[in-house]
Every structure is written in C-alpha cells, then in structure tokens.
Design a protein around this motif. Structure first.
Motif, PDB file in Angstrom:
ATOM      1  N   ALA A 127     101.466   5.533  42.871  1.00 48.81           N
ATOM      2  CA  ALA A 127     100.588   4.505  43.470  1.00 48.81           C
ATOM      3  C   ALA A 127      99.254   5.068  43.155  1.00 48.81           C
ATOM      4  CB  ALA A 127     100.579   4.655  44.796  1.00 48.81           C
ATOM      5  N   LEU A 128      98.908   6.274  42.927  1.00 46.86           N
ATOM      6  CA  LEU A 128      97.741   6.756  42.546  1.00 46.86           C
ATOM      7  C   LEU A 128      97.250   6.137  40.951  1.00 46.86           C
ATOM      8  CD1 LEU A 128      96.516  10.422  43.399  1.00 46.86           C
ATOM      9  CD2 LEU A 128      95.463   8.805  43.989  1.00 46.86           C
ATOM     10  N   ASP A 129      98.231   6.286  39.954  1.00 45.82           N
ATOM     11  CA  ASP A 129      98.257   5.911  38.922  1.00 45.82           C
ATOM     12  C   ASP A 129      97.921   4.464  38.750  1.00 45.82           C
ATOM     13  OD1 ASP A 129      98.274   8.241  37.602  1.00 45.82           O
ATOM     14  OD2 ASP A 129     100.389   7.902  37.000  1.00 45.82           O
ATOM     15  N   ARG A 130      98.334   3.492  39.800  1.00 49.13           N
ATOM     16  CA  ARG A 130      98.011   2.013  39.778  1.00 49.13           C
ATOM     17  C   ARG A 130      96.635   1.646  40.130  1.00 49.13           C
ATOM     18  NH1 ARG A 130     103.362   0.118  42.438  1.00 49.13           N
ATOM     19  NH2 ARG A 130     102.500  -1.985  42.143  1.00 49.13           N
ATOM     20  N   LEU A 131      95.698   2.620  40.655  1.00 49.18           N
ATOM     21  CA  LEU A 131      94.502   2.413  41.291  1.00 49.18           C
ATOM     22  C   LEU A 131      93.674   2.202  39.851  1.00 49.18           C
ATOM     23  CD1 LEU A 131      93.891   4.923  44.148  1.00 49.18           C
ATOM     24  CD2 LEU A 131      94.406   2.551  44.105  1.00 49.18           C
ATOM     25  N   PRO A 132      92.562   1.224  40.030  1.00 52.76           N
ATOM     26  CA  PRO A 132      91.518   1.210  39.147  1.00 52.76           C
ATOM     27  C   PRO A 132      90.922   2.717  38.851  1.00 52.76           C
ATOM     28  CG  PRO A 132      91.225  -0.354  40.725  1.00 52.76           C
ATOM     29  CD  PRO A 132      92.284   0.212  41.457  1.00 52.76           C
ATOM     30  N   GLU A 133      90.354   3.026  37.784  1.00 51.18           N
ATOM     31  CA  GLU A 133      90.133   4.194  37.217  1.00 51.18           C
ATOM     32  C   GLU A 133      89.069   4.879  38.040  1.00 51.18           C
ATOM     33  OE1 GLU A 133      88.304   6.606  33.314  1.00 51.18           O
ATOM     34  OE2 GLU A 133      89.197   4.778  33.140  1.00 51.18           O
ATOM     35  N   ARG A 134      87.825   4.025  38.581  1.00 46.68           N
ATOM     36  CA  ARG A 134      86.759   4.795  39.198  1.00 46.68           C
ATOM     37  C   ARG A 134      87.209   4.731  40.771  1.00 46.68           C
ATOM     38  NH1 ARG A 134      81.091   5.585  38.478  1.00 46.68           N
ATOM     39  NH2 ARG A 134      81.929   5.677  36.560  1.00 46.68           N
ATOM     40  N   CYS A 135      88.203   3.892  41.135  1.00 42.02           N
ATOM     41  CA  CYS A 135      88.704   4.245  42.609  1.00 42.02           C
ATOM     42  C   CYS A 135      89.601   5.639  42.569  1.00 42.02           C
ATOM     43  CB  CYS A 135      89.678   3.236  43.351  1.00 42.02           C
ATOM     44  SG  CYS A 135      88.828   1.704  43.644  1.00 42.02           S
ATOM     45  N   ARG A 136      90.300   5.875  41.628  1.00 44.39           N
ATOM     46  CA  ARG A 136      91.348   6.785  41.539  1.00 44.39           C
ATOM     47  C   ARG A 136      90.446   8.106  41.432  1.00 44.39           C
ATOM     48  NH1 ARG A 136      94.446   5.358  37.665  1.00 44.39           N
ATOM     49  NH2 ARG A 136      93.020   6.028  36.009  1.00 44.39           N
ATOM     50  N   GLU A 137      89.172   8.200  40.594  1.00 44.18           N
ATOM     51  CA  GLU A 137      88.432   9.329  40.424  1.00 44.18           C
ATOM     52  C   GLU A 137      87.699   9.794  41.613  1.00 44.18           C
ATOM     53  OE1 GLU A 137      85.289  10.889  37.171  1.00 44.18           O
ATOM     54  OE2 GLU A 137      85.758   8.731  37.034  1.00 44.18           O
ATOM     55  N   VAL A 138      87.157   8.650  42.368  1.00 39.00           N
ATOM     56  CA  VAL A 138      86.473   8.974  43.410  1.00 39.00           C
ATOM     57  C   VAL A 138      87.543   9.414  44.621  1.00 39.00           C
ATOM     58  CG1 VAL A 138      85.324   7.930  45.564  1.00 39.00           C
ATOM     59  CG2 VAL A 138      84.498   7.381  43.322  1.00 39.00           C
ATOM     60  N   PHE A 139      88.658   8.896  44.903  1.00 41.06           N
ATOM     61  CA  PHE A 139      89.801   9.139  45.676  1.00 41.06           C
ATOM     62  C   PHE A 139      89.915  10.794  45.424  1.00 41.06           C
ATOM     63  CE2 PHE A 139      93.833   9.736  47.282  1.00 41.06           C
ATOM     64  CZ  PHE A 139      93.937   9.512  48.681  1.00 41.06           C
ATOM     65  N   ILE A 140      90.298  11.108  44.262  1.00 40.23           N
ATOM     66  CA  ILE A 140      90.932  12.441  43.900  1.00 40.23           C
ATOM     67  C   ILE A 140      89.692  13.456  44.166  1.00 40.23           C
ATOM     68  CG2 ILE A 140      91.692  13.716  42.050  1.00 40.23           C
ATOM     69  CD1 ILE A 140      93.194  11.548  40.960  1.00 40.23           C
ATOM     70  N   ARG A 141      88.750  13.239  43.795  1.00 40.00           N
ATOM     71  CA  ARG A 141      87.586  14.234  43.981  1.00 40.00           C
ATOM     72  C   ARG A 141      87.427  14.341  45.475  1.00 40.00           C
ATOM     73  NH1 ARG A 141      83.160  14.394  39.831  1.00 40.00           N
ATOM     74  NH2 ARG A 141      84.421  13.785  37.822  1.00 40.00           N
ATOM     75  N   ILE A 142      87.391  13.373  46.322  1.00 40.97           N
ATOM     76  CA  ILE A 142      87.048  13.419  47.899  1.00 40.97           C
ATOM     77  C   ILE A 142      88.416  13.995  48.451  1.00 40.97           C
ATOM     78  CG2 ILE A 142      86.513  12.191  50.022  1.00 40.97           C
ATOM     79  CD1 ILE A 142      84.589  10.365  48.188  1.00 40.97           C
ATOM     80  N   ARG A 143      89.495  13.704  48.161  1.00 39.18           N
ATOM     81  CA  ARG A 143      90.544  13.897  49.131  1.00 39.18           C
ATOM     82  C   ARG A 143      91.375  15.065  48.493  1.00 39.18           C
ATOM     83  NH1 ARG A 143      91.921   9.865  53.142  1.00 39.18           N
ATOM     84  NH2 ARG A 143      90.086   9.148  53.957  1.00 39.18           N
ATOM     85  N   GLU A 144      91.263  15.210  47.452  1.00 37.40           N
ATOM     86  CA  GLU A 144      92.197  16.186  46.756  1.00 37.40           C
ATOM     87  C   GLU A 144      91.485  17.561  46.337  1.00 37.40           C
ATOM     88  OE1 GLU A 144      94.796  15.097  43.703  1.00 37.40           O
ATOM     89  OE2 GLU A 144      95.891  13.591  45.185  1.00 37.40           O
ATOM     90  N   GLU A 145      90.430  17.158  45.758  1.00 36.28           N
ATOM     91  CA  GLU A 145      89.411  18.238  45.601  1.00 36.28           C
ATOM     92  C   GLU A 145      88.292  18.501  46.453  1.00 36.28           C
ATOM     93  OE1 GLU A 145      87.805  17.172  41.696  1.00 36.28           O
ATOM     94  OE2 GLU A 145      89.608  16.966  40.560  1.00 36.28           O
ATOM     95  N   LYS A 146      88.289  17.824  47.521  1.00 44.92           N
ATOM     96  CA  LYS A 146      87.380  18.416  48.643  1.00 44.92           C
ATOM     97  C   LYS A 146      86.154  18.140  48.363  1.00 44.92           C
ATOM     98  CE  LYS A 146      91.194  19.001  51.183  1.00 44.92           C
ATOM     99  NZ  LYS A 146      91.812  17.756  51.632  1.00 44.92           N
ATOM    100  N   GLN A 147      85.576  17.522  47.467  1.00 51.06           N
ATOM    101  CA  GLN A 147      84.124  17.230  47.266  1.00 51.06           C
ATOM    102  C   GLN A 147      83.544  16.426  47.963  1.00 51.06           C
ATOM    103  OE1 GLN A 147      83.710  15.801  42.988  1.00 51.06           O
ATOM    104  NE2 GLN A 147      84.583  17.619  42.283  1.00 51.06           N
ATOM    105  N   SER A 148      82.224  16.576  48.507  1.00 47.96           N
ATOM    106  CA  SER A 148      81.402  15.853  49.470  1.00 47.96           C
ATOM    107  C   SER A 148      80.905  14.568  48.567  1.00 47.96           C
ATOM    108  CB  SER A 148      80.107  16.663  49.786  1.00 47.96           C
ATOM    109  OG  SER A 148      79.069  16.751  48.559  1.00 47.96           O
TER     110      SER A 148
END
Length: 181
Positions: A127-148
């Motif tokens: 499902a992550l791979d099906r997201l637009p690139e910018r959405c995926r990048e923001v989601f991963i950085r905030i939810r998985e990498e715990k960035q602010s």
C-alpha cells in the motif's frame, strides 16, 4: 511498481544479461525491500547489507526469475528470510551473560498470529508503494522515522502545513487501499 515493468526488466536481465535492466529493477524495488528488512532487524546498516545480499542473489538467479509467478512475494520472502537469518547469525556472535538476557515473554505468539502479522505487514508495504512519492516520503519520515513536522518541512523545503496535508492525504489513501484490497 507495475507488473509489466518488472517483467520487462526480468526478461532483459535473462535474455540480454542486461546490467542496465538490473539497475532499473534495483531502483524500483530497493526502498520496499529495505523497509521489509528494517522491519525485522531494526538497524539501518544491517538492513542495507541484507538488501544488497538479496539483490546479489537475484542477479545470480536472473535466468530463473521470469518463471516466478509472483516476483513481488518472492522478493518479500527472500528479504524476510535473509533478515531473520542475519538476526540469528548476529545473536550467535553477541552472547550476553545470563543476567543480561531479556525475560521470555509470558506467552509466545502462535504461528497463526505470526503469519497474520506478516501478511498485514506485506499489505502495508504494498500500500505504501502505491502512494504518490511525496505523500509516501512524508508518511515514512513522520510515522516510521519519527521525525517532527518541522524537521520534515525543513528537509523537504516545504511548509509545515504542506507536511500536514501530505500526511493526511497519505493516511486517507492508505486506509482506502487497505480496506479495498
């Protein structure tokens, strides 16, 4: 990643020994396989090493790859097994005194629970791979990498409001994808 794209790369790798096709296949699949490996080993360096080993194995098997029905699942299983093997190997090398060993959990997960959790994780990665690139990048950085939000906004050179909008868009799309599959 589209099935046609992957199949084209696999055919070129087999028929032409095309390193260019392999490079394109690598670029297409690396992030997904890295996330899978990192899920298991929780260490970026180890995950990178594991994924590189998986790609070496895929290159060595390039003549057989087009015959595999579901290459996506095949790569997932290869990466998962390589990650688990790596963890096992590392645990043998780093023995701890018995007083430092963690307590065993009260109740181990059943094989069914493990299988369900792995299936859910595989669906999440797809499902992550099906997201637009910018959405995926923001989601991963905030939810998985715990960035602010501020840190992501700064690094991507966008506003905090745009980060929030992209994250909300990602969450909405992920829910839609996961609930319809």
């Amino acid at each position: 990643m589209t099935e046609q794209e992957v199949r084209r790369y696999l055919r070129q790798m087999k028929e032409e020994d095309s390193e260019r096709a392999f490079h394109d296949f690598y670029n297409l699949c690396y992030d997904r396989l890295f996330r899978i490996s990192y899920y298991y080993v929780k260490n970026e360096d180890w995950a990178q090493e594991i994924v590189l080993d998986v790609f070496m194995r895929l290159w060595e098997q390039r003549t057989k790859l087009p015959e595999i029905n579901n290459i996506e699942d095949y790569c997932f299983i290869l990466t998962k097994n390589a990650s688990l093997n790596y963890l096992e190997k590392e645990s043998r090398h780093t023995t701890q005194p018995s007083e430092q060993l963690p307590e065993p959990p009260d109740q181990a997960n059943s094989p069914e629970e493990v299988l369900i959790s792995e299936e859910l994780f595989a669906r999440y990665v797809k499902a992550l791979d099906r997201l637009p690139e910018r959405c995926r990048e923001v989601f991963i950085r905030i939810r998985e990498e715990k960035q602010s939000y501020a840190q992501v906004a700064d690094e991507l050179e966008i506003s905090v409001k745009t980060v929030d909008a992209q994250l909300q868009k990602a969450i909405t799309r992920l829910k839609e994808i996961l609930l319809t599959d």
